[in-house]
Design a protein around this motif. Structure first.
Motif, short mmCIF file in Angstrom:
data_model
loop_
_atom_site.label_atom_id
_atom_site.label_comp_id
_atom_site.label_asym_id
_atom_site.label_seq_id
_atom_site.Cartn_x
_atom_site.Cartn_y
_atom_site.Cartn_z
N LEU A 1 6.22 20.10 1.48
CA LEU A 1 6.28 18.64 1.64
C LEU A 1 4.91 17.99 1.74
CD1 LEU A 1 9.29 18.44 4.10
CD2 LEU A 1 9.31 18.03 1.65
N GLN A 2 3.88 18.82 1.79
CA GLN A 2 2.54 18.21 1.75
C GLN A 2 2.25 17.69 0.36
OE1 GLN A 2 0.00 21.28 3.38
NE2 GLN A 2 -0.24 20.03 5.23
N ALA A 3 2.96 18.24 -0.62
CA ALA A 3 2.72 17.80 -1.99
C ALA A 3 3.78 16.85 -2.50
CB ALA A 3 2.65 19.02 -2.90
N ILE A 4 5.02 17.05 -2.08
CA ILE A 4 6.09 16.19 -2.59
C ILE A 4 7.05 15.79 -1.47
CG2 ILE A 4 6.22 17.02 -4.99
CD1 ILE A 4 8.41 18.95 -4.06
N SER A 5 7.81 14.73 -1.70
CA SER A 5 8.91 14.39 -0.79
C SER A 5 10.20 14.52 -1.60
CB SER A 5 8.79 12.94 -0.32
OG SER A 5 7.53 12.74 0.26
N VAL B 1 11.00 7.14 -7.90
CA VAL B 1 10.75 8.58 -7.81
C VAL B 1 10.07 9.10 -9.08
CG1 VAL B 1 12.68 8.98 -6.25
CG2 VAL B 1 13.02 9.21 -8.70
N ASP B 2 9.58 10.33 -8.98
CA ASP B 2 8.92 10.95 -10.12
C ASP B 2 9.88 11.82 -10.92
OD1 ASP B 2 6.99 10.43 -7.89
OD2 ASP B 2 5.59 10.81 -9.53
N ARG B 3 10.86 12.38 -10.25
CA ARG B 3 11.85 13.22 -10.93
C ARG B 3 13.22 12.90 -10.38
NH1 ARG B 3 9.28 14.07 -14.27
NH2 ARG B 3 8.25 15.90 -15.12
N ILE B 4 14.19 12.90 -11.30
CA ILE B 4 15.59 12.77 -10.86
C ILE B 4 16.28 14.06 -11.31
CG2 ILE B 4 17.72 11.46 -11.13
CD1 ILE B 4 15.87 9.11 -12.09
N ASP C 1 7.71 22.67 -13.85
CA ASP C 1 7.81 21.23 -14.07
C ASP C 1 7.59 20.47 -12.75
OD1 ASP C 1 8.69 18.90 -15.73
OD2 ASP C 1 10.23 18.82 -14.18
N LEU C 2 8.20 20.95 -11.67
CA LEU C 2 8.04 20.27 -10.38
C LEU C 2 6.62 20.43 -9.86
CD1 LEU C 2 11.38 21.17 -8.55
CD2 LEU C 2 10.86 19.22 -10.00
N GLN C 3 6.05 21.58 -10.17
CA GLN C 3 4.68 21.84 -9.72
C GLN C 3 3.69 20.87 -10.36
OE1 GLN C 3 3.35 25.63 -11.04
NE2 GLN C 3 1.74 25.81 -9.51
N SER C 4 4.02 20.42 -11.55
CA SER C 4 3.09 19.51 -12.25
C SER C 4 3.12 18.11 -11.62
CB SER C 4 3.47 19.42 -13.72
OG SER C 4 4.65 18.66 -13.87
N LEU C 5 4.10 17.82 -10.77
CA LEU C 5 4.22 16.45 -10.24
C LEU C 5 3.00 15.99 -9.45
CD1 LEU C 5 7.98 16.24 -9.21
CD2 LEU C 5 6.88 15.38 -11.25
N ASP D 1 0.80 -1.23 0.00
CA ASP D 1 0.00 0.00 0.00
C ASP D 1 0.83 1.28 0.00
OD1 ASP D 1 -2.25 -1.40 -0.23
OD2 ASP D 1 -3.05 -1.01 1.77
N PRO D 2 1.88 1.37 0.85
CA PRO D 2 2.64 2.63 0.85
C PRO D 2 3.28 2.96 -0.50
CG PRO D 2 3.26 1.28 2.73
CD PRO D 2 2.38 0.43 1.87
N ASP D 3 3.54 1.93 -1.32
CA ASP D 3 4.09 2.21 -2.66
C ASP D 3 3.10 3.00 -3.49
OD1 ASP D 3 6.62 0.86 -2.56
OD2 ASP D 3 5.49 -1.01 -2.46
N PHE D 4 1.83 2.69 -3.30
CA PHE D 4 0.80 3.41 -4.07
C PHE D 4 0.51 4.77 -3.44
CE2 PHE D 4 -0.09 -1.03 -5.14
CZ PHE D 4 -0.20 -0.94 -6.51
N ASP D 5 0.53 4.81 -2.10
CA ASP D 5 0.12 6.03 -1.40
C ASP D 5 1.19 7.11 -1.37
OD1 ASP D 5 -2.31 4.91 -0.79
OD2 ASP D 5 -1.57 3.98 1.04
N ALA D 6 2.43 6.73 -1.66
CA ALA D 6 3.53 7.68 -1.50
C ALA D 6 3.32 8.94 -2.33
CB ALA D 6 4.83 7.01 -1.90
N LYS D 7 3.74 10.05 -1.75
CA LYS D 7 3.67 11.32 -2.48
C LYS D 7 4.72 11.30 -3.59
CE LYS D 7 2.18 13.90 1.41
NZ LYS D 7 2.73 14.24 2.70
N PRO D 8 4.54 12.16 -4.60
CA PRO D 8 5.57 12.23 -5.63
C PRO D 8 6.93 12.54 -4.98
CG PRO D 8 3.72 13.63 -6.21
CD PRO D 8 3.44 13.07 -4.86
N MET D 9 7.96 11.89 -5.48
CA MET D 9 9.29 12.08 -4.88
C MET D 9 10.28 12.65 -5.90
SD MET D 9 10.73 9.43 -2.14
CE MET D 9 10.29 7.89 -2.82
N ILE D 10 11.17 13.49 -5.38
CA ILE D 10 12.23 14.03 -6.23
C ILE D 10 13.56 13.53 -5.68
CG2 ILE D 10 13.35 16.14 -7.04
CD1 ILE D 10 10.77 17.63 -6.53
#
Ligand SMILES: Nc1nc2c(ncn2[C@@H]2O[C@H](COP(=O)(O)OP(=O)(O)OP(=O)(O)O)[C@@H](O)[C@H]2O)c(=O)[nH]1
Ligand SMILES: [Mg+2]
Length: 467
Positions: A143-147, A179-182, A278-282, A49-58
Motif C-alpha cells: 500500500l505504499q505504492a498503491i491504494s 482510479v488507475d485500474r478497474i 501490469d499492476l506493478q507498472s502503475l 491537492d489530494p487529487d494530484f497527490d493520491a497514490k495510484p488506485m485500483i
C-alpha cells in the motif's frame, strides 16, 4: 511475494516533481478557464491537492462472491481491518484500503471532511452512502505504492436499486474516473452477467483503457470446463463491451489455497505474472497518467467554454429568453456541429449530449459569459509548452517500455519509442492503434507535433489531432 510493488525511490522523486508542477499549471492556467465558464457544475469538481497527490488506485468490481475481497487479501498477503470474506454477499460497503502506520478504520462521514484525502466530493452521494463507505488503513508495503478500493458485490434487481438507498452506479463512475485500474472479476464456477452488472460495466465505458478482466476461481473447474467457461465469458463480454478488439482476460485463482484441479497450474501462474506486471507498472506510470488526465480535462474545459459562449451568443437580449433557452437545449446537437466545424474539434472531445442537456436545464443562460480568448490561449499554451516540458521530466526507462496512452475522444496520443523502433515505424504503429480504435482518429487528422531526441538516441513523439 508482492514486495516488488514497493515504491521505488527514484521513481517517486520524478512523480513528486511532475505532480508539483502539475498542481501549479492547473491552478495558474486551467482553473481560471474552468471557473469562468462554470466547468465544475457540469463535469467534474475543482481539483484539490489530494487529487494530484493520491497514490495510484485500483478499483475492484464484480458480482457478489466473485472473490474481490479475497483478491485484495492475496495482494496484501494479510487481512485488512473490516475484511469479510464468505460465499454469501459479504462486503456491504465501499472500502478504500490505504497505507498508514496505524491500523484502523475511518468511517465515511469523517473521510469526506479530511482535507488530506481525495474523497471530499463523495459527500454529494449523501448519508446513505457515507454510512456504507470507509477507509481501512494498515502498514502494508504494497500500500505504499498503491491504494485499493473494494466494492460491494453487484446484486440483482430490486436489491441493488432500492435496498442500497444511494446511487451505486454514480459512485462507481466517480471512482472509475479517478482510479488507475478497474479490475472486473468473474467467477468461473458460476459465470453470469446480471442486468445490474451489465449496467455497471456500461457505466465504466469511458474508461475502457483502465479495465482489466479476471476470470477468477478457475481452480474450481477442470480444463475442459474452463475452455467452455472462457468461451462463454468472451461471448458475453462481446455483447456488453461492444468493442471491435477482443478483451484481455486473465484466467486464474487469486487466493492462497491449494488448487482443486491442478492441470492448469502453469497457465494460472503465467497469467498471474502478466497481471501483476501490469499492476506493478502503475506507480511507475503514475506521473504519466496524471499528466494524461490533465490533458483530457483541459480539452474538455476548452470545448465547454466554446459551448457556453455559443449559447450566450444565441440568447436574445430582451424578450423570449425562456423559450430560446429550451430550443437551444433541444438543438444542442446543432451547436456541437457548429463548434466542431468552426474550431476543428473532433466529435469525441464533446461531452455526452444527454448529460449536458440535463445540466443545462438548471442553469441561467443570461449569466453565461461570452468567449474570452485570452483564457483559451493560456490553456493552449499550457498544452503546447508546459506539458511538453513535463513529458521530458518523466524518466526514459518508461519510454523503453514502449508504452502508449490513448486518451478518450480522439484527443491526443502520446507515444514513446526506443531507438529500436525507427520513427516511421513508430508513427505507423501509432496510426494503426488509432485506426484500430473505435474512437479512431482519421489519417489526415494526425500530425506530428514534436519530436525530441535525447542523448541516448531515444525519441519521444507526440502525435496530436488537428484538421
Ligand atoms: N475456489 C476458489 N474460491 C475462491 C477464490 N477466491 C475467493 N474464493 C471464495 O469465494 C467466496 C467469496 O469470496 P469474497 O472474497 O468474499 O468475494 P467478494 O467478491 O468480495 O464478495 P462480496 O463482498 O459479497 O461482493 C469465499 O468463500 C472465498 O473463499 C478462488 O480463487 N478460488
Ligand atoms: Mg467482498
Amino acid at each position: 511475494m508482492f514486495s516488488w510493488l514497493r515504491r521505488e525511490k527514484a521513481t517517486q522523486e520524478v512523480v513528486d516533481n511532475v505532480v508539483g508542477a502539475l498542481k501549479k499549471i492547473y491552478r495558474g492556467k486551467l482553473l481560471p478557464l474552468e471557473e469562468y465558464y462554470g466547468f465544475h457544475d457540469y463535469h467534474s469538481p475543482k481539483l484539490e491537492d489530494p487529487d494530484f497527490d493520491a497514490k495510484p488506485m485500483i478499483l475492484l468490481v464484480g458480482q457478489y462472491s466473485t472473490g474481490k475481497t479475497t483478491f485484495i487479501r492475496y495482494l496484501l498477503e494479510r487481512d485488512f481491518p473490516g475484511i469479510r470474506i464468505g460465499p454469501e454477499p459479504t462486503t456491504d460497503r465501499f472500502i478504500a484500503v490505504m497505507w498508514d502506520e496505524k491500523e484502523g478504520v475511518i468511517p465515511g462521514n469523517a473521510l469526506v471532511v479530511d482535507p488530506k484525502k481525495q474523497f471530499r466530493p463523495l459527500s454529494k452521494y449523501g448519508n446513505a452512502f457515507l454510512n456504507r463507505f470507509q477507509c481501512s488503513s494498515l502498514p502494508s508495503p504494497v500500500l505504499q505504492a498503491i491504494s485499493i478500493v473494494d466494492t460491494p458485490g453487484i446484486l440483482s434487481g430490486e436489491k441493488q436499486r432500492i435496498d442500497r438507498g444511494y446511487d451505486f452506479t454514480g459512485v462507481l463512475e466517480w471512482f472509475a474516473e479517478r482510479v488507475d485500474r478497474i479490475i472486473l472479476l468473474f467467477d468461473a464456477h458460476k459465470l453470469d452477467i446480471s442486468d445490474e452488472f451489465r449496467r455497471s460495466i456500461e457505466a465504466l465505458k469511458g474508461h475502457d483503457d483502465k479495465i482489466r478482466i479476471i476470470l477468477n476461481k478457475a481452480d474450481m473447474v477442470d480444463h475442459q470446463q474452463l475452455m467452455r467457461v472462457y468461451g462463454a465469458l468472451m461471448w458475453s463480454l462481446g455483447k456488453v463491451l461492444q468493442t471491435p478488439e477482443v478483451a484481455r482476460v486473465y484466467i486464474g485463482s487469486f487466493w492462497d489455497q491449494p488448487l482443486r484441479y491442478d492441470m492448469n497450474r502453469r497457465l494460472f501462474e503465467d497469467e498471474e505474472q502478466d497481471l501483476f506486471r501490469d499492476l506493478q507498472s502503475l506507480p511507475r506510470n503514475a506521473a504519466l497518467r496524471k499528466l494524461n488526465d490533465l490533458i483530457k480535462r483541459a480539452r474538455l474545459a476548452k470545448v465547454h467554454a466554446y459551448i457556453i459562449a455559443e449559447l450566450r451568443k444565441e440568447m436574445p437580449t430582451v424578450f423570449g429568453k425562456e423559450n430560446k433557452k429550451n430550443s437551444l437545449i433541444k438543438n444542442l446537437g446543432q451547436i456541437y456541429d457548429k463548434i466542431q466545424r468552426e474550431h476543428q474539434i473532433s466529435p469525441g472531445d464533446f461531452p455526452d449530449i444527454k448529460k449536458m442537456q440535463e445540466s443545462l436545464q438548471h442553469q441561467d443562460f443570461t449569466k453565461f459569459h461570452s468567449l474570452k480568448m485570452h483564457l483559451l490561449d493560456v490553456v493552449d499554451q499550457m498544452l503546447a509548452t508546459d506539458i511538453a516540458k513535463l513529458m521530458e521530466m518523466i524518466p526514459h526507462e518508461e519510454s523503453n517500455l514502449v508504452s502508449e496512452t490513448i486518451v478518450k475522444g480522439e484527443s491526443i496520443l502520446i507515444y514513446y519509442a526506443t531507438e529500436k523502433a525507427p520513427p516511421s515505424k513508430t508513427s505507423d504503429r501509432a496510426l494503426s492503434i488509432c485506426t484500430n480504435n473505435p474512437r479512431s482518429i482519421s489519417r489526415s487528422s494526425l500530425i506530428m507535433l514534436s519530436r525530441q531526441m535525447d542523448s541516448t538516441g531515444k525519441c519521444i513523439k507526440r502525435v496530436d489531432t488537428e484538421s
